[in-house]
Scaffold this motif. Sequence first.
Motif, PDB file in Angstrom:
ATOM      1  N   GLU A 230       0.861  -1.185   0.000  1.00 42.24           N
ATOM      2  CA  GLU A 230       0.000   0.000   0.000  1.00 42.24           C
ATOM      3  C   GLU A 230       0.897   1.236   0.000  1.00 42.24           C
ATOM      4  N   ILE A 231       0.549   2.216  -0.823  1.00 42.05           N
ATOM      5  CA  ILE A 231       1.336   3.443  -0.959  1.00 42.05           C
ATOM      6  C   ILE A 231       0.461   4.618  -0.532  1.00 42.05           C
ATOM      7  N   ASN A 232       0.989   5.443   0.340  1.00 45.69           N
ATOM      8  CA  ASN A 232       0.251   6.623   0.818  1.00 45.69           C
ATOM      9  C   ASN A 232       0.622   7.850   0.000  1.00 45.69           C
ATOM     10  N   ALA A 233      -0.263   8.841  -0.017  1.00 43.40           N
ATOM     11  CA  ALA A 233       0.046  10.112  -0.666  1.00 43.40           C
ATOM     12  C   ALA A 233       1.299  10.703  -0.029  1.00 43.40           C
ATOM     13  N   GLY A 234       2.248  11.128  -0.853  1.00 46.35           N
ATOM     14  CA  GLY A 234       3.505  11.687  -0.353  1.00 46.35           C
ATOM     15  C   GLY A 234       4.638  10.686  -0.287  1.00 46.35           C
ATOM     16  N   ASP A 235       4.336   9.385  -0.389  1.00 43.20           N
ATOM     17  CA  ASP A 235       5.392   8.369  -0.360  1.00 43.20           C
ATOM     18  C   ASP A 235       6.198   8.395  -1.651  1.00 43.20           C
ATOM     19  N   GLU A 236       7.512   8.202  -1.530  1.00 47.50           N
ATOM     20  CA  GLU A 236       8.312   8.023  -2.747  1.00 47.50           C
ATOM     21  C   GLU A 236       8.022   6.646  -3.343  1.00 47.50           C
ATOM     22  N   VAL A 237       8.043   6.571  -4.666  1.00 46.86           N
ATOM     23  CA  VAL A 237       7.806   5.317  -5.385  1.00 46.86           C
ATOM     24  C   VAL A 237       9.156   4.675  -5.666  1.00 46.86           C
ATOM     25  N   PHE A 238       9.360   3.462  -5.142  1.00 42.35           N
ATOM     26  CA  PHE A 238      10.631   2.756  -5.288  1.00 42.35           C
ATOM     27  C   PHE A 238      10.440   1.439  -6.027  1.00 42.35           C
ATOM     28  N   THR A 239      11.342   1.169  -6.960  1.00 44.80           N
ATOM     29  CA  THR A 239      11.421  -0.144  -7.588  1.00 44.80           C
ATOM     30  C   THR A 239      12.755  -0.764  -7.189  1.00 44.80           C
ATOM     31  N   SER A 240      13.019  -1.982  -7.630  1.00 44.73           N
ATOM     32  CA  SER A 240      14.329  -2.585  -7.391  1.00 44.73           C
ATOM     33  C   SER A 240      15.072  -2.703  -8.706  1.00 44.73           C
ATOM     34  N   TYR A 241      16.324  -2.282  -8.715  1.00 40.90           N
ATOM     35  CA  TYR A 241      17.150  -2.369  -9.921  1.00 40.90           C
ATOM     36  C   TYR A 241      17.831  -3.728 -10.066  1.00 40.90           C
ATOM     37  N   ILE A 242      17.820  -4.531  -9.009  1.00 41.39           N
ATOM     38  CA  ILE A 242      18.649  -5.741  -8.973  1.00 41.39           C
ATOM     39  C   ILE A 242      17.850  -6.925  -8.433  1.00 41.39           C
ATOM     40  N   ASP A 243      18.446  -8.118  -8.539  1.00 38.19           N
ATOM     41  CA  ASP A 243      17.881  -9.328  -7.952  1.00 38.19           C
ATOM     42  C   ASP A 243      18.012  -9.225  -6.429  1.00 38.19           C
ATOM     43  N   LEU A 244      16.902  -9.387  -5.722  1.00 37.58           N
ATOM     44  CA  LEU A 244      16.883  -9.187  -4.267  1.00 37.58           C
ATOM     45  C   LEU A 244      17.166 -10.454  -3.469  1.00 37.58           C
ATOM     46  N   LEU A 245      17.571 -11.527  -4.134  1.00 35.53           N
ATOM     47  CA  LEU A 245      17.833 -12.778  -3.412  1.00 35.53           C
ATOM     48  C   LEU A 245      19.017 -12.648  -2.460  1.00 35.53           C
ATOM     49  N   TYR A 246      20.001 -11.866  -2.837  1.00 35.41           N
ATOM     50  CA  TYR A 246      21.313 -11.943  -2.196  1.00 35.41           C
ATOM     51  C   TYR A 246      21.408 -11.067  -0.942  1.00 35.41           C
ATOM     52  N   PRO A 247      22.421 -11.301  -0.087  1.00 36.70           N
ATOM     53  CA  PRO A 247      22.567 -10.495   1.140  1.00 36.70           C
ATOM     54  C   PRO A 247      22.972  -9.058   0.809  1.00 36.70           C
ATOM     55  N   ALA A 248      22.897  -8.195   1.825  1.00 36.04           N
ATOM     56  CA  ALA A 248      23.065  -6.752   1.627  1.00 36.04           C
ATOM     57  C   ALA A 248      24.405  -6.405   0.989  1.00 36.04           C
ATOM     58  N   GLU A 249      25.481  -7.043   1.416  1.00 35.80           N
ATOM     59  CA  GLU A 249      26.802  -6.712   0.862  1.00 35.80           C
ATOM     60  C   GLU A 249      26.857  -6.999  -0.638  1.00 35.80           C
ATOM     61  N   ASP A 250      26.335  -8.151  -1.060  1.00 40.89           N
ATOM     62  CA  ASP A 250      26.316  -8.503  -2.484  1.00 40.89           C
ATOM     63  C   ASP A 250      25.449  -7.525  -3.276  1.00 40.89           C
ATOM     64  N   ARG A 251      24.290  -7.190  -2.730  1.00 40.73           N
ATOM     65  CA  ARG A 251      23.387  -6.270  -3.430  1.00 40.73           C
ATOM     66  C   ARG A 251      24.072  -4.927  -3.650  1.00 40.73           C
ATOM     67  N   ASN A 252      24.740  -4.446  -2.615  1.00 42.24           N
ATOM     68  CA  ASN A 252      25.375  -3.132  -2.728  1.00 42.24           C
ATOM     69  C   ASN A 252      26.614  -3.154  -3.624  1.00 42.24           C
ATOM     70  N   ASP A 253      27.324  -4.272  -3.658  1.00 42.91           N
ATOM     71  CA  ASP A 253      28.422  -4.406  -4.628  1.00 42.91           C
ATOM     72  C   ASP A 253      27.880  -4.294  -6.047  1.00 42.91           C
ATOM     73  N   ARG A 254      26.732  -4.929  -6.294  1.00 40.92           N
ATOM     74  CA  ARG A 254      26.120  -4.888  -7.625  1.00 40.92           C
ATOM     75  C   ARG A 254      25.640  -3.466  -7.960  1.00 40.92           C
TER      76      ARG A 254
END
Length: 430
Positions: free
Chosen positions: A227-251
């Motif tokens: 659910e998105i409220n008025a004023g919320d930023e709209v975010f998508t994902s640029y990458i595969d979200l399977l991996y842990p935070a360090e891998d995601r940020n390296d990508r």
Amino acid sequence: MGPPEGIERFVSLGKGRGMRAVRPFQLGELLFSCPAYTCVLTVNERGNHCDHCFSRKEGLSKCGKCKLAFYCNVDCQKGDWPMHKLECSAMCSSGQNWNPSETVRLTARILAKQKTQTERTPSERMLTVKEFESHLDKLDNEKKELIQNDIAALHHFYSKSMHYCDNAALEVLFAQVNCNGFTIEDEELSHIGSAIFPDVALMNHSCCPNVIVTYKGTVAEVRAVQEINAGDEVFTSYIDLLYPAEDRNDRLKDAYFFSCDCKECATKQKDGAKLEIRKVGDPPSPQAIRDMVRYARNVVEEFRRAKHFKTPSELLEICELSMDKMGTVFTESNVYMLHMMYQAMGVCLYMQDWDGALKYGEKIIKPYSKHYPLYSLNVASMWLKLGRLYMGLEKNTSGIKALKKAITIMEIAHGADHPYIAEIRKEVEQ
């Protein structure tokens, strides 16, 4: 030409430009759709999809000249001609030697469109192609060399059909395409083609996205997965979200030159489960775990390179040997184990080893459902693959159950009226 109703462009703190909602959106609701500014069908799908609208159907008609482009009807052929004419004659004269990359083909089409299109297009209601970030100043020598190779290929394959801007402008354009291009995929996440969707590119990234991008032919559709409220930023994902935070940020740093500061990256809440360690016997030392993570990352890269020159049986052996080694430290739900299982499943599907593919898919689906967000295309496509495998092996009860699970996710992500869902419903009812 204003923005679509309900959303707007704004300046996002710490992120530059972005998109936000000006009214609430419910789960599964369409925020906006965006036709492709330009697109190109991947070579492997010629004859399966229309080169213009990307519809998947049998009995497509060939281009009478090159015999390599396929269309639904005369309207689609005429609609594609302004872009196809860049390639048609060269494809005829060069034959198998005509092999520019998808990036080069897409960039050639952008250049051709910019020659004739002076007004904003329906794809650029909030962001124009010329405003795309290039990050050219952040590219290392290897990336710059790849761009120069693409420029050389553009000159080689398109010099007879078009004139270009200078080399510096081409460097910027290729860098923009690398950062802002989209891959169009089907319901099983198989690659169909590449495209430019300027308005979709306005959205910033989060590893906790509140929207998802899916495709209906050559139109991108953006739907709420929270659910998105008025004023919320709209975010998508640029990458595969399977991996842990360090891998995601390296990508993210490698491809897009930023790090994510979302809640999941800050807390790393899912990383423990994603990197789960075997609990049988003596626990491995922290150093042994670090060494195995390093090995896992290396084997993922090794397999990516090996796909270009190894046989299917050799690729399967890489998967099995790596899983045996990682299995001494990692559980089967560890994401690096899942990655190699997914690759092994793909090889089995290619070899038409349906039982082998099913064996891997059954191991993957439960941890996928745990590691990915609630309405994930990766989870939906895995349920779909499993359902079709079950049905093919005449395990219809399991097949129908799996297909229905795929539909449940896809009704939110794709919209209940999407042609893919209609096709899957027919498979359930057979």
